[in-house]
Design an enzyme around this catalytic site. Structure first.
Site, short mmCIF file in Angstrom:
data_model
loop_
_atom_site.label_atom_id
_atom_site.label_comp_id
_atom_site.label_asym_id
_atom_site.label_seq_id
_atom_site.Cartn_x
_atom_site.Cartn_y
_atom_site.Cartn_z
N LYS A 229 32.62 8.79 26.53
CA LYS A 229 31.71 8.34 27.60
C LYS A 229 31.61 6.82 27.55
O LYS A 229 31.28 6.25 26.50
CB LYS A 229 30.32 8.96 27.43
CG LYS A 229 29.34 8.55 28.53
CD LYS A 229 28.09 9.40 28.54
CE LYS A 229 27.27 9.21 27.27
NZ LYS A 229 25.98 9.93 27.34
N CYS B 157 30.23 -4.13 37.84
CA CYS B 157 31.11 -3.22 38.57
C CYS B 157 30.55 -1.79 38.56
O CYS B 157 30.04 -1.32 37.54
CB CYS B 157 32.48 -3.23 37.89
SG CYS B 157 33.62 -1.97 38.53
N CYS C 15 32.56 0.56 40.62
CA CYS C 15 33.69 1.29 41.24
C CYS C 15 34.73 1.67 40.18
O CYS C 15 35.69 2.39 40.47
CB CYS C 15 34.35 0.44 42.33
SG CYS C 15 35.44 -0.87 41.72
N CYS D 35 31.95 -7.23 37.83
CA CYS D 35 32.62 -6.99 39.10
C CYS D 35 33.67 -8.07 39.36
O CYS D 35 33.45 -9.24 39.05
CB CYS D 35 31.55 -7.02 40.22
SG CYS D 35 32.21 -7.02 41.89
N HIS E 196 36.19 -3.32 44.41
CA HIS E 196 35.62 -2.29 45.29
C HIS E 196 36.09 -2.46 46.74
O HIS E 196 36.17 -1.49 47.49
CB HIS E 196 34.08 -2.29 45.23
CG HIS E 196 33.47 -3.61 45.57
ND1 HIS E 196 33.15 -4.54 44.60
CD2 HIS E 196 33.18 -4.18 46.76
CE1 HIS E 196 32.65 -5.61 45.19
NE2 HIS E 196 32.66 -5.43 46.51
#
Lengths: 84, 84
Positions: free
Chosen positions: A31, A47, A49, A58, A62
């Site tokens: 995980k 982020c 996505c 990020c 995306h």
């Protein structure tokens, strides 16, 4: 290949109730949990996505993802209040 | 339905290079971006599986998602440094 998996709204949108989200980040980890600390007044863009080259931050990946499959995911922006 | 979409590793994992990630959060929005401010010493756990009932915060919905499709996504934990 455009047939919807579980429920599909349009034939072009690949839409799966439970398709995997992560296909590149720490795939060996059971995980992927990230922790980060912000200094007072600091702001970071994270982020969501799972396609960023600078994950957990990020890098606008995306945009390409949303275009490719009609999704609408975007980043999380967190800032730490300035010291008074 | 277990045939892999674009690239598949196992017949049981529904795996799509560009399957939609978000199928429940603000679907009318062109791009879901969330902003949040943390006070000094504050810590929050943010959702990255797009299935939380308390989005943008995590409610452990990723556990069910990961079990359903063999994914390994988990939350982002951010804290703001304590005031000195």
């Amino acid at each position: 290949f455009t047939t919807p998996l579980a429920t599909g709204r349009t034939s072009t949108a690949i839409f799966a109730e439970d398709a995997k989200i992560n296909n590149m980040i720490d795939l060996d980890s059971p995980k992927v949990v990230n922790t980060d600390t912000l200094e007072a007044g600091e702001k970071k863009v994270y982020c969501r996505c799972w396609k960023s080259g600078t994950f957990p931050l990020c890098d606008a990946a995306h945009v390409e993802h949303n275009k490719a499959c009609g999704d609408n995911v975007g980043p999380l922006i967190v800032d730490a209040a300035k010291a008074e």
